[in-house]
Design an enzyme around this catalytic site. Structure first.
Site, mmCIF file in Angstrom:
data_model
loop_
_atom_site.group_PDB
_atom_site.id
_atom_site.type_symbol
_atom_site.label_atom_id
_atom_site.label_comp_id
_atom_site.label_asym_id
_atom_site.label_seq_id
_atom_site.Cartn_x
_atom_site.Cartn_y
_atom_site.Cartn_z
ATOM 1 N N ASN A 8 47.466 14.010 36.623
ATOM 2 C CA ASN A 8 47.690 14.340 35.207
ATOM 3 C C ASN A 8 46.653 13.602 34.375
ATOM 4 O O ASN A 8 46.739 12.394 34.191
ATOM 5 C CB ASN A 8 49.109 13.924 34.799
ATOM 6 C CG ASN A 8 49.342 14.118 33.314
ATOM 7 O OD1 ASN A 8 48.613 14.861 32.649
ATOM 8 N ND2 ASN A 8 50.358 13.453 32.777
ATOM 9 N N TRP A 9 45.686 14.356 33.880
ATOM 10 C CA TRP A 9 44.580 13.722 33.141
ATOM 11 C C TRP A 9 44.909 13.516 31.660
ATOM 12 O O TRP A 9 44.070 13.023 30.908
ATOM 13 C CB TRP A 9 43.292 14.551 33.311
ATOM 14 C CG TRP A 9 42.726 14.453 34.693
ATOM 15 C CD1 TRP A 9 43.190 13.657 35.711
ATOM 16 C CD2 TRP A 9 41.593 15.153 35.222
ATOM 17 N NE1 TRP A 9 42.412 13.819 36.829
ATOM 18 C CE2 TRP A 9 41.424 14.722 36.559
ATOM 19 C CE3 TRP A 9 40.707 16.095 34.698
ATOM 20 C CZ2 TRP A 9 40.404 15.210 37.377
ATOM 21 C CZ3 TRP A 9 39.689 16.577 35.512
ATOM 22 C CH2 TRP A 9 39.537 16.138 36.834
ATOM 23 N N LYS A 10 46.081 13.918 31.251
ATOM 24 C CA LYS A 10 46.519 13.729 29.852
ATOM 25 C C LYS A 10 45.416 14.200 28.896
ATOM 26 O O LYS A 10 44.715 15.150 29.213
ATOM 27 C CB LYS A 10 46.887 12.266 29.606
ATOM 28 C CG LYS A 10 47.786 11.693 30.694
ATOM 29 C CD LYS A 10 48.364 10.363 30.321
ATOM 30 C CE LYS A 10 49.076 9.769 31.518
ATOM 31 N NZ LYS A 10 50.144 8.886 31.171
ATOM 32 N N HIS A 94 57.101 16.120 29.967
ATOM 33 C CA HIS A 94 56.582 14.788 30.284
ATOM 34 C C HIS A 94 57.138 13.809 29.256
ATOM 35 O O HIS A 94 57.330 14.187 28.091
ATOM 36 C CB HIS A 94 55.045 14.825 30.225
ATOM 37 C CG HIS A 94 54.411 13.578 30.749
ATOM 38 N ND1 HIS A 94 54.316 12.437 29.991
ATOM 39 C CD2 HIS A 94 53.856 13.288 31.959
ATOM 40 C CE1 HIS A 94 53.725 11.494 30.721
ATOM 41 N NE2 HIS A 94 53.436 11.980 31.915
ATOM 42 N N GLU A 96 55.831 11.603 27.578
ATOM 43 C CA GLU A 96 54.993 11.468 26.373
ATOM 44 C C GLU A 96 55.288 12.602 25.396
ATOM 45 O O GLU A 96 55.198 12.428 24.180
ATOM 46 C CB GLU A 96 53.506 11.428 26.769
ATOM 47 C CG GLU A 96 53.162 10.091 27.420
ATOM 48 C CD GLU A 96 51.965 10.110 28.354
ATOM 49 O OE1 GLU A 96 51.215 11.101 28.368
ATOM 50 O OE2 GLU A 96 51.784 9.114 29.082
ATOM 51 N N GLU A 166 59.996 10.059 36.665
ATOM 52 C CA GLU A 166 59.020 9.189 36.008
ATOM 53 C C GLU A 166 59.741 8.223 35.077
ATOM 54 O O GLU A 166 59.993 8.555 33.900
ATOM 55 C CB GLU A 166 58.033 10.035 35.194
ATOM 56 C CG GLU A 166 57.184 10.954 36.045
ATOM 57 C CD GLU A 166 55.775 11.093 35.465
ATOM 58 O OE1 GLU A 166 54.827 10.820 36.193
ATOM 59 O OE2 GLU A 166 55.646 11.437 34.287
ATOM 60 N N GLY A 172 51.997 4.279 32.711
ATOM 61 C CA GLY A 172 50.850 3.668 32.036
ATOM 62 C C GLY A 172 50.991 2.173 31.790
ATOM 63 O O GLY A 172 50.236 1.608 31.007
ATOM 64 N N SER A 212 52.555 4.490 37.198
ATOM 65 C CA SER A 212 51.651 3.434 37.679
ATOM 66 C C SER A 212 51.381 3.515 39.179
ATOM 67 O O SER A 212 51.335 2.490 39.863
ATOM 68 C CB SER A 212 52.193 2.060 37.277
ATOM 69 O OG SER A 212 52.175 1.953 35.858
ATOM 70 N N GLY A 233 48.831 9.460 36.757
ATOM 71 C CA GLY A 233 48.132 9.535 35.471
ATOM 72 C C GLY A 233 46.813 8.787 35.546
ATOM 73 O O GLY A 233 45.835 9.267 36.121
ATOM 74 N N GLY A 234 46.786 7.569 34.991
ATOM 75 C CA GLY A 234 45.553 6.784 34.858
ATOM 76 C C GLY A 234 44.672 6.757 36.104
ATOM 77 O O GLY A 234 43.461 6.994 36.027
#
Ligand code: PEP
Length: 251
Positions: A8-10, A94, A96, A166, A172, A212, A233-234
């Site tokens: 997931n590159w957001k 998600h 976010e 999640e 994150g 994470s 993600g990151g």
């Protein structure tokens, strides 16, 4: 079940950056066996990603969709458009989006339905906040989310379905959930789905973990009972990290 690893590159990566990242990852991973790897770049890079991934086993996901099929909804993206640019999957609700855009379980439910109508596989995200975990409400919160988000979704629609656990406090933050926490929650999710539908349906649904995930914790998380994949993600924006994560089923 083939483990699913989703990047997931957001809101990161222009078209150029997307193609560069995909080329680097694709070169090193070269159609990996034994895991299904899915990329979720921003909407604007989906088509270029689709072209860059042609003739590979890698698949594409969108990070969101709108629940209506078409119409006067300025700025929104319909599921059919996502199919049009080569998406197989779509991330729904998600944390976010729940936190920053007010997405409720009712909206999550509409989006799951819209995805299914367009033959996209939903990746439904659920998870508790730090305060909810600390006050021992984790299972209650997750059960409520599952029941509301899947309200009136038929068993026959869940042949291809992904639930992403999640925990909000792990996204994150660098603090991943422990293997014990993940195992406990994933079996709870599986059992809840079995009660809502039946055991064979629950066993077909892929329950993946996100929060994470990095190169050095992916192996233990991926080898935890009831973990059918990872949502990253990151670390998915760092090729060496993501490659290591994708290879961790074998290592
Ligand atoms: C995510 O975006 O779904 C996620 C899990 O992020 P991170 O891996 O950075 O915690």
């Amino acid at each position: 079940m083939t483990p699913l690893i989703i990047a997931n590159w957001k809101m990161h990566a222009t078209i150029d950056e997307t193609v560069k990242l995909l080329t680097e990852i694709r070169f090193s991973l070269n159609n990996p066996d034994g895991v299904e790897v899915v990329f979720a770049p921003p909407f604007t890079a989906l088509y270029s990603a689709h072209i860059a991934l042609q003739e590979t086993n890698f698949k594409l996901a969108a990070q969101d969709l709108f629940w209506e099929l078409e119409g006067p909804y300025t700025g929104e993206i319909a599921g059919s458009f996502l199919k049009d640019v080569g998406c197989h999957y779509v991330i729904v609700a998600h944390s976010e989006r729940r936190r920053s855009f007010g997405e409720t379980d009712e909206i999550a439910n509409k989006k799951v339905r819209a995805a299914l109508t367009q033959d996209l596989i939903p990746i439904l995200c659920i998870g508790e906040t730090d305060a909810e975990r600390k006050s021992n409400q984790t299972m209650e919160v997750l059960q409520k989310q599952l029941k509301r988000d899947l309200q009136e979704i038929a068993m026959s629609d869940l042949k291809n379905f992904v639930v992403a656990y999640e925990p909000v406090w792990a996204i994150g933050t660098g603090n991943n959930a422990t293997v014990e926490q993940v195992e406990e929650v994933h079996s709870f999710i599986r059992n809840t789905l079995a009660k809502m539908y039946d055991a064979p349906t629950a066993s077909r649904i892929r329950i993946i973990y996100g929060g994470s995930v990095k190169g050095d914790n992916a192996f233990s998380l991926l080898h935890t009972k009831n973990v059918d994949g990872l949502l990253v993600g990151g670390a998915s924006l760092i090729p060496e990290q993501f490659i290591k994560i994708c290879q961790s089923k074998e290592s």
